[in-house]
Design a protein around this motif. Sequence first.
Motif, PDB file in Angstrom:
ATOM      1  N   THR A 170      -2.586 -14.557   2.739  1.00  0.00           N
ATOM      2  CA  THR A 170      -2.381 -13.739   3.939  1.00  0.00           C
ATOM      3  C   THR A 170      -3.403 -14.074   5.017  1.00  0.00           C
ATOM      4  O   THR A 170      -3.054 -14.288   6.181  1.00  0.00           O
ATOM      5  CB  THR A 170      -2.462 -12.242   3.586  1.00  0.00           C
ATOM      6  N   ILE A 225      -2.642 -15.894   8.708  1.00  0.00           N
ATOM      7  CA  ILE A 225      -3.037 -15.283   9.984  1.00  0.00           C
ATOM      8  C   ILE A 225      -3.935 -16.227  10.773  1.00  0.00           C
ATOM      9  O   ILE A 225      -3.792 -16.376  11.997  1.00  0.00           O
ATOM     10  CB  ILE A 225      -3.748 -13.936   9.753  1.00  0.00           C
ATOM     11  N   SER A 259      -3.377 -17.827  14.334  1.00  0.00           N
ATOM     12  CA  SER A 259      -4.389 -17.646  15.370  1.00  0.00           C
ATOM     13  C   SER A 259      -4.674 -18.953  16.109  1.00  0.00           C
ATOM     14  O   SER A 259      -4.721 -18.991  17.346  1.00  0.00           O
ATOM     15  CB  SER A 259      -5.682 -17.115  14.751  1.00  0.00           C
ATOM     16  N   LEU A 298       3.369 -11.176  12.671  1.00  0.00           N
ATOM     17  CA  LEU A 298       1.920 -11.008  12.605  1.00  0.00           C
ATOM     18  C   LEU A 298       1.551  -9.634  12.059  1.00  0.00           C
ATOM     19  O   LEU A 298       0.678  -9.515  11.183  1.00  0.00           O
ATOM     20  CB  LEU A 298       1.297 -11.202  13.991  1.00  0.00           C
ATOM     21  N   LEU A 308       1.998  -9.326   8.361  1.00  0.00           N
ATOM     22  CA  LEU A 308       0.887  -9.980   7.669  1.00  0.00           C
ATOM     23  C   LEU A 308      -0.347  -9.079   7.644  1.00  0.00           C
ATOM     24  O   LEU A 308      -1.038  -8.971   6.618  1.00  0.00           O
ATOM     25  CB  LEU A 308       0.540 -11.301   8.346  1.00  0.00           C
ATOM     26  N   GLN A 309      -0.619  -8.410   8.757  1.00  0.00           N
ATOM     27  CA  GLN A 309      -1.774  -7.524   8.823  1.00  0.00           C
ATOM     28  C   GLN A 309      -1.601  -6.320   7.898  1.00  0.00           C
ATOM     29  O   GLN A 309      -2.560  -5.872   7.257  1.00  0.00           O
ATOM     30  CB  GLN A 309      -2.000  -7.054  10.270  1.00  0.00           C
ATOM     31  N   PHE A 348      -7.326 -13.018  13.923  1.00  0.00           N
ATOM     32  CA  PHE A 348      -6.322 -13.524  14.869  1.00  0.00           C
ATOM     33  C   PHE A 348      -6.901 -13.767  16.259  1.00  0.00           C
ATOM     34  O   PHE A 348      -6.807 -14.885  16.774  1.00  0.00           O
ATOM     35  CB  PHE A 348      -5.147 -12.542  14.952  1.00  0.00           C
TER      36      PHE A 348
END
Length: 402
Positions: A39, A43, A47, A305, A308-309, A367
């Motif tokens: 993960t 990210i 980024s 995104l 993922l967070q 990110f």
Amino acid sequence: MPAPHSTSSSLSSSLSANSVSAKKSRQWIPPINSVLLTTVATIMVFSLLMVASASIPFAQTKKLGDFYFFYHQLAYMGIGAVLGLLVYFIPLRKTFRLDFIMYALLACLLLIIYTLIGGSVINGSKRWIELGGINFQPSELAKLLMILYTSDYLVRRSEEIRNHWKGFLRLTLIAMGLILFIMLQPDFGSVVIIATCIAAMIFVGGLPMRQFFIIMGAMFLAGTMAIMGASYRLKRVTSFLDPFDDLKNSDYQLGRSIVAFARGEWFGVGYGESIQKLSHLPEAHTDFLLAITGEELGLVGVSFLLVLQIILVTTVMRISYQALARHQTRLSYFAFGVGILFFGQIFVNAGMTMGMLPTKGLTMPFFSYGGSSMVVNLIIVGLLMRIIKESPTIPANQCRYY
């Protein structure tokens, strides 16, 4: 009527089948360390792609190389990965030693004081120390150290936290030493995040509900006074209520950010095709990188995104739960505090870029462009990975030290 031994055999076979079925189902669940690393790595790759796209116009106006910020972000990731790896090889018993934590807090406090005396001034704030061409922000380190200290304090002073005011007051005195000097930089966003992490941790640590609500009220009052006491903070709070009433001044960033999301719609205008990054949204590769993502990749890119967070925060909370199940309360409190830290920054960053919260200089974890945040967050990942590795091997009679 079946014979007793026949019933027993049938029950045994059923339990055995269920056990085999459970083992097979667990085989489909990836190891928690793999989920965490995958993960974070995904990210970070995302980024680099978005920083490369969003920063080129700004780099050109500053007469820097087109990929100046891309290479710097990559360098920060490399430094953070090395430091995170070093932390991974340090036994938890050493990391959670009280003397080590106190010395680290003292060093961090001295660094924060130094920023007020000889730190670099960026956008009107003195939050950074220049180290060989790299700016380091001590308040990012303060977030990690306060979570580390609070996790230890909640175990050592458990009785006082649950039954007396002095338990909370002692913790407050330590925290205020950092918070006071961070406010002088000024860095209101970091103060809010640190206070939120501590409040959440002492709540799960057993603070009585009545005291918790009194503390939350005091925090709200202090925050209101801080906002009312600085005209630029008050302007940020009032401007987000109507982000298009003063587009040339107070609403400039927020208005442009909302326009970026609106242009992106579902699938975006295409990677690299953002208009808002062409000097319309200042330094779009930092706190407003999500807005450029929304413009170029649309709702689909932003949702990817944010999912993922969410996985990241859920994984960290899962580490906390597993440590708690093993009665390793220090490790559990620490992972919980980290989960709150990540969630708070995700919530604030996403909220401000979408116009749901006042603008505030907080990065999206792993990110947004930002060296200090990236390095400290990767150190945190190293610590979490160490917890995943070492926690299952700690003997039951040693858990009180963890």
